[in-house]
Write a protein that holds these residues in place. Sequence first.
Motif, PDB file in Angstrom:
ATOM      1  N   TYR A  68       0.915  -1.045   0.150  1.00  0.00           N
ATOM      2  CA  TYR A  68      -0.056  -0.134   0.200  1.00  0.00           C
ATOM      3  C   TYR A  68       0.834   1.259  -0.007  1.00  0.00           C
ATOM      4  CZ  TYR A  68      -4.240  -2.951   1.352  1.00  0.00           C
ATOM      5  OH  TYR A  68      -5.340  -3.537   1.192  1.00  0.00           O
ATOM      6  N   LYS A  82       0.906   5.282   0.878  1.00  0.00           N
ATOM      7  CA  LYS A  82       0.187   6.238   1.714  1.00  0.00           C
ATOM      8  C   LYS A  82       0.611   7.759   1.800  1.00  0.00           C
ATOM      9  CE  LYS A  82      -1.749   7.196   6.358  1.00  0.00           C
ATOM     10  NZ  LYS A  82      -1.479   8.353   6.318  1.00  0.00           N
ATOM     11  N   PRO A 126      -4.292   4.450   3.238  1.00  0.00           N
ATOM     12  CA  PRO A 126      -3.525   3.552   2.532  1.00  0.00           C
ATOM     13  C   PRO A 126      -4.223   3.425   1.120  1.00  0.00           C
ATOM     14  CG  PRO A 126      -3.528   2.894   4.608  1.00  0.00           C
ATOM     15  CD  PRO A 126      -4.548   3.793   4.501  1.00  0.00           C
ATOM     16  N   PHE A 168      -4.234   1.068  -2.056  1.00  0.00           N
ATOM     17  CA  PHE A 168      -3.635  -0.293  -2.749  1.00  0.00           C
ATOM     18  C   PHE A 168      -2.884  -0.270  -4.068  1.00  0.00           C
ATOM     19  CE2 PHE A 168      -3.152  -4.842  -3.737  1.00  0.00           C
ATOM     20  CZ  PHE A 168      -3.811  -4.799  -4.997  1.00  0.00           C
ATOM     21  N   PHE A 178       3.761   0.782   2.604  1.00  0.00           N
ATOM     22  CA  PHE A 178       3.563  -0.335   3.745  1.00  0.00           C
ATOM     23  C   PHE A 178       3.314  -1.565   3.095  1.00  0.00           C
ATOM     24  CE2 PHE A 178       2.699   2.024   7.568  1.00  0.00           C
ATOM     25  CZ  PHE A 178       2.258   3.468   7.078  1.00  0.00           C
TER      26      PHE A 178
END
Lengths: 112, 114
Positions: free
Chosen positions: B36, B38, B44, B46, B89
């Motif tokens: 993800y 952000k 976040p 995808f 992430f």
Amino acid sequence: GAGVSQSPRYKVAKRGQDVALRCDPISGHVSLFWYQQALGQGPEFLTYFQNEAQLDKSGLPSDRFFAERPEGSVSTLKIQRTQQEDSAVYLCASSTGTETQYFGPGTRLLVL
Amino acid sequence: DQQVKQNSPSLSVQEGRISILNCDYTNSMFDYFLWYKKYPAEGPTFLISISSIKDKNEDGRFTVFLNKSAKHLSLHIVPSQPGDSAVYFCAASGAGAGSYQLTFGKGTKLSVIP
């Protein structure tokens, strides 16, 4: 199409107040998730709904946290008697199944 | 005990070069992995995912590699663009009971320098 929406985007609460955070998932998504993200950390799982059924609430940090999704669409995360350690970003995500989850913008909660 | 680890808090890359973000996991029950992106004050977004039955998945400038024996995955961005500057992430799911839960790393902040 419309993504996941959350409201309010920001919430300031005095310690001891109750707060309610709303999530509107992507239309047709049966699965809905709540996560808590502390500063400098990744999101952490709180709870999971499949339609209106809350199948897992193992991540809720205390019994002051309560989530519902009564009609299988909109969900509300309620925090009673807020404490300073509840300050975080609360993220809602939805999915068609259980793999790829799509996140909303989050609600940033600050408890003073 | 962190089950998903991103050991580099930050990474700086020149525009046009390759960005490589790394992620390690400890739980062998994980069978689905996601990245993800952000931006500040946003949720976040995808980016790309990979199932444990594959070792590579590609989508445009983004490629994810999975090395199950090393419990390691990486995200390659080629060529890097200034708009790629964000926190990335790594997340994993599939650990038996509670398999729908995503377990996240702490993130890596990527800065792409023009």
